[in-house]
Design a protein around this motif. Structure first.
Motif, PDB file in Angstrom:
ATOM      1  N   ASN A   9       0.831  -1.205   0.000  1.00  0.00           N
ATOM      2  CA  ASN A   9       0.000   0.000   0.000  1.00  0.00           C
ATOM      3  C   ASN A   9       0.864   1.252   0.000  1.00  0.00           C
ATOM      4  O   ASN A   9       0.374   2.323   0.321  1.00  0.00           O
ATOM      5  CB  ASN A   9      -0.893   0.036   1.248  1.00  0.00           C
ATOM      6  CG  ASN A   9      -2.046  -0.918   1.164  1.00  0.00           C
ATOM      7  OD1 ASN A   9      -2.625  -1.089   0.102  1.00  0.00           O
ATOM      8  ND2 ASN A   9      -2.362  -1.548   2.265  1.00  0.00           N
ATOM      9  N   ARG A  10       2.138   1.118  -0.322  1.00  0.00           N
ATOM     10  CA  ARG A  10       3.049   2.254  -0.239  1.00  0.00           C
ATOM     11  C   ARG A  10       3.453   2.761  -1.621  1.00  0.00           C
ATOM     12  O   ARG A  10       3.411   2.027  -2.605  1.00  0.00           O
ATOM     13  CB  ARG A  10       4.304   1.872   0.547  1.00  0.00           C
ATOM     14  CG  ARG A  10       3.959   1.474   1.975  1.00  0.00           C
ATOM     15  CD  ARG A  10       5.133   1.273   2.856  1.00  0.00           C
ATOM     16  NE  ARG A  10       6.078   0.312   2.311  1.00  0.00           N
ATOM     17  CZ  ARG A  10       7.115  -0.174   2.981  1.00  0.00           C
ATOM     18  NH1 ARG A  10       7.332   0.204   4.221  1.00  0.00           N
ATOM     19  NH2 ARG A  10       7.927  -1.034   2.435  1.00  0.00           N
ATOM     20  N   ALA A  11       3.829   4.035  -1.642  1.00  0.00           N
ATOM     21  CA  ALA A  11       4.305   4.655  -2.882  1.00  0.00           C
ATOM     22  C   ALA A  11       5.546   5.485  -2.567  1.00  0.00           C
ATOM     23  O   ALA A  11       5.780   5.880  -1.420  1.00  0.00           O
ATOM     24  CB  ALA A  11       3.229   5.543  -3.496  1.00  0.00           C
ATOM     25  N   VAL A  27       3.528  19.846  -0.318  1.00  0.00           N
ATOM     26  CA  VAL A  27       3.369  18.403  -0.538  1.00  0.00           C
ATOM     27  C   VAL A  27       2.674  17.762   0.664  1.00  0.00           C
ATOM     28  O   VAL A  27       1.729  16.986   0.505  1.00  0.00           O
ATOM     29  CB  VAL A  27       4.726  17.716  -0.816  1.00  0.00           C
ATOM     30  CG1 VAL A  27       4.551  16.208  -0.929  1.00  0.00           C
ATOM     31  CG2 VAL A  27       5.372  18.271  -2.077  1.00  0.00           C
ATOM     32  N   SER A  28       3.117  18.107   1.865  1.00  0.00           N
ATOM     33  CA  SER A  28       2.519  17.527   3.081  1.00  0.00           C
ATOM     34  C   SER A  28       1.029  17.855   3.182  1.00  0.00           C
ATOM     35  O   SER A  28       0.223  16.985   3.529  1.00  0.00           O
ATOM     36  CB  SER A  28       3.238  18.052   4.322  1.00  0.00           C
ATOM     37  OG  SER A  28       4.589  17.663   4.304  1.00  0.00           O
ATOM     38  N   ILE A  38       2.534  10.052   5.509  1.00  0.00           N
ATOM     39  CA  ILE A  38       3.971  10.079   5.215  1.00  0.00           C
ATOM     40  C   ILE A  38       4.674   9.148   6.198  1.00  0.00           C
ATOM     41  O   ILE A  38       4.592   9.337   7.406  1.00  0.00           O
ATOM     42  CB  ILE A  38       4.537  11.503   5.329  1.00  0.00           C
ATOM     43  CG1 ILE A  38       3.849  12.426   4.331  1.00  0.00           C
ATOM     44  CG2 ILE A  38       6.057  11.485   5.120  1.00  0.00           C
ATOM     45  CD1 ILE A  38       4.155  13.897   4.534  1.00  0.00           C
ATOM     46  N   LEU A  39       5.376   8.134   5.664  1.00  0.00           N
ATOM     47  CA  LEU A  39       6.100   7.178   6.501  1.00  0.00           C
ATOM     48  C   LEU A  39       7.555   7.585   6.689  1.00  0.00           C
ATOM     49  O   LEU A  39       8.128   7.370   7.752  1.00  0.00           O
ATOM     50  CB  LEU A  39       6.035   5.782   5.880  1.00  0.00           C
ATOM     51  CG  LEU A  39       4.642   5.197   5.698  1.00  0.00           C
ATOM     52  CD1 LEU A  39       4.722   3.881   4.935  1.00  0.00           C
ATOM     53  CD2 LEU A  39       3.956   5.015   7.044  1.00  0.00           C
ATOM     54  N   ASP A  40       8.148   8.147   5.649  1.00  0.00           N
ATOM     55  CA  ASP A  40       9.557   8.538   5.714  1.00  0.00           C
ATOM     56  C   ASP A  40       9.789   9.655   4.711  1.00  0.00           C
ATOM     57  O   ASP A  40       9.121   9.708   3.672  1.00  0.00           O
ATOM     58  CB  ASP A  40      10.460   7.347   5.393  1.00  0.00           C
ATOM     59  CG  ASP A  40      11.882   7.511   5.908  1.00  0.00           C
ATOM     60  OD1 ASP A  40      12.198   8.571   6.493  1.00  0.00           O
ATOM     61  OD2 ASP A  40      12.677   6.575   5.731  1.00  0.00           O
ATOM     62  N   VAL A  56       5.242   6.892   1.284  1.00  0.00           N
ATOM     63  CA  VAL A  56       3.922   7.182   1.828  1.00  0.00           C
ATOM     64  C   VAL A  56       3.054   5.927   1.862  1.00  0.00           C
ATOM     65  O   VAL A  56       3.263   4.989   1.097  1.00  0.00           O
ATOM     66  CB  VAL A  56       3.205   8.294   1.017  1.00  0.00           C
ATOM     67  CG1 VAL A  56       4.012   9.591   1.059  1.00  0.00           C
ATOM     68  CG2 VAL A  56       2.945   7.874  -0.410  1.00  0.00           C
ATOM     69  N   ASP A  57       2.091   5.940   2.768  1.00  0.00           N
ATOM     70  CA  ASP A  57       1.134   4.850   2.919  1.00  0.00           C
ATOM     71  C   ASP A  57      -0.186   5.267   2.277  1.00  0.00           C
ATOM     72  O   ASP A  57      -0.754   6.299   2.637  1.00  0.00           O
ATOM     73  CB  ASP A  57       0.931   4.554   4.400  1.00  0.00           C
ATOM     74  CG  ASP A  57       0.022   3.363   4.670  1.00  0.00           C
ATOM     75  OD1 ASP A  57      -0.530   2.789   3.708  1.00  0.00           O
ATOM     76  OD2 ASP A  57      -0.134   3.015   5.843  1.00  0.00           O
ATOM     77  N   LEU A  58      -0.658   4.479   1.335  1.00  0.00           N
ATOM     78  CA  LEU A  58      -1.875   4.781   0.585  1.00  0.00           C
ATOM     79  C   LEU A  58      -3.120   4.079   1.131  1.00  0.00           C
ATOM     80  O   LEU A  58      -4.199   4.221   0.567  1.00  0.00           O
ATOM     81  CB  LEU A  58      -1.693   4.379  -0.881  1.00  0.00           C
ATOM     82  CG  LEU A  58      -0.514   5.017  -1.611  1.00  0.00           C
ATOM     83  CD1 LEU A  58      -0.300   4.337  -2.952  1.00  0.00           C
ATOM     84  CD2 LEU A  58      -0.751   6.495  -1.778  1.00  0.00           C
TER      85      LEU A  58
END
Length: 97
Positions: A9-11, A27-28, A38-40, A56-58
């Motif tokens: 589920n990440r991009a 962006v945030s 936002i993961l990292d 990012v986690d979608l």
């Protein structure tokens, strides 16, 4: 026996352009608007050029990946930024050795 791999589920989001005030905030805020977590994040400025990579986690996103990518790319161009969004699985396959 084949292993069934669950799709991530990440991009990966990359942003490149001339440094200017508010890039990270823009962006945030866009990601928060579409419930993307936002993961990292890693960003740097090389001379006058801003570069950023985000993971990012979608999972909770209110937009499909393609619509998110199109929105960020289009609005980024208006700000003089190159924004690319790739699904983690595609990014991983493209960068395998």
């Amino acid at each position: 026996m084949s292993v069934i791999r669950e799709e991530s589920n990440r991009a990966i989001i990359t942003v490149i352009g001339r440094d200017q005030i508010g890039i990270i905030a823009w962006v945030s805020n866009k990601l928060a608007e579409f419930q993307v977590n936002i993961l990292d994040i890693s960003q740097t400025i090389l001379k006058e050029f801003f570069t950023m990579i985000m993971v990012v986690d979608l999972k909770s996103a209110t937009l499909e990946l393609v619509a998110l990518a199109n929105t960020l790319e289009r609005e980024g161009l208006e700000k003089g930024l190159q924004v690319k969004v790739q699904h983690e699985d595609i990014f991983t396959y493209m960068h395998r050795i």
